[in-house]
Write a protein that holds these residues in place. Sequence first.
Motif, mmCIF file in Angstrom:
data_model
loop_
_atom_site.group_PDB
_atom_site.id
_atom_site.type_symbol
_atom_site.label_atom_id
_atom_site.label_comp_id
_atom_site.label_asym_id
_atom_site.label_seq_id
_atom_site.Cartn_x
_atom_site.Cartn_y
_atom_site.Cartn_z
ATOM 1 N N ARG A 133 0.830 -1.212 0.000
ATOM 2 C CA ARG A 133 0.000 0.000 0.000
ATOM 3 C C ARG A 133 0.859 1.255 0.000
ATOM 4 N N ARG A 134 1.990 1.192 0.663
ATOM 5 C CA ARG A 134 2.909 2.341 0.667
ATOM 6 C C ARG A 134 3.447 2.576 -0.746
ATOM 7 N N LEU B 85 0.650 7.128 -6.405
ATOM 8 C CA LEU B 85 -0.568 7.937 -6.486
ATOM 9 C C LEU B 85 -0.263 9.430 -6.392
ATOM 10 N N VAL B 86 0.640 9.813 -5.509
ATOM 11 C CA VAL B 86 0.951 11.233 -5.311
ATOM 12 C C VAL B 86 1.514 11.867 -6.592
ATOM 13 N N ARG C 121 0.708 4.221 -2.788
ATOM 14 C CA ARG C 121 0.571 5.647 -2.465
ATOM 15 C C ARG C 121 1.741 6.457 -3.020
ATOM 16 N N SER C 122 2.931 5.844 -3.073
ATOM 17 C CA SER C 122 4.083 6.558 -3.625
ATOM 18 C C SER C 122 3.912 6.783 -5.128
ATOM 19 N N GLY D 220 -3.526 -0.169 -7.698
ATOM 20 C CA GLY D 220 -4.304 -0.040 -6.465
ATOM 21 C C GLY D 220 -5.123 -1.280 -6.188
ATOM 22 N N TYR E 283 -4.530 -3.557 -2.714
ATOM 23 C CA TYR E 283 -5.540 -3.736 -1.659
ATOM 24 C C TYR E 283 -6.218 -5.104 -1.706
#
Length: 160
Positions: free
Chosen positions: A83-84, A90-91, A87-88, A129, A133
């Motif tokens: 998940r990290r 996604l930003v 997110r890295s 994603g 998840y």
Amino acid sequence: MEHGKEIPSLPRFSTMRYHSDEVEQILQRALTLQQENTVSREQLAEMATELGISPENLAFAEQEWLAQRQEEQERQAYNTVRRRRFRSHLVPFLAVNTFLSLINTLTGVNHFWAVYPLLGWGLGLFFHGWNAYKTEGEGYDRQFQRWRQRQQPKGPALPS
């Protein structure tokens, strides 16, 4: 009276009989209600003896439980890493596509060309994603086992 409830008294020589799963549920509930939330290894062995559980079966069950707990902790760590990583990605996706959309809007072009990188990159990010998840299935188990093997400390190098 404990825990704010009146506890009914049980007949001293009750004829009630319990199945093993019922015994487990009752004892689990009693342990939960007990103010001290920890049980020493010795106390656990005493309880097992009183229940007629052999030391070998207790040791086997404890080892099995420890292994299961270890795997659950490793799966949690693996999920956190996945998940990290998501997110890295996604930003930068949000930042770059916001910037491209702003450029597209400010230049006054009639065609919204920023949608193409948004959709292309967004599709890849969506599947990333989805994968990050998802915590069940053969694919997840395979990926987890590979990750788990990579986390194992390497043994000392053998002299040549």
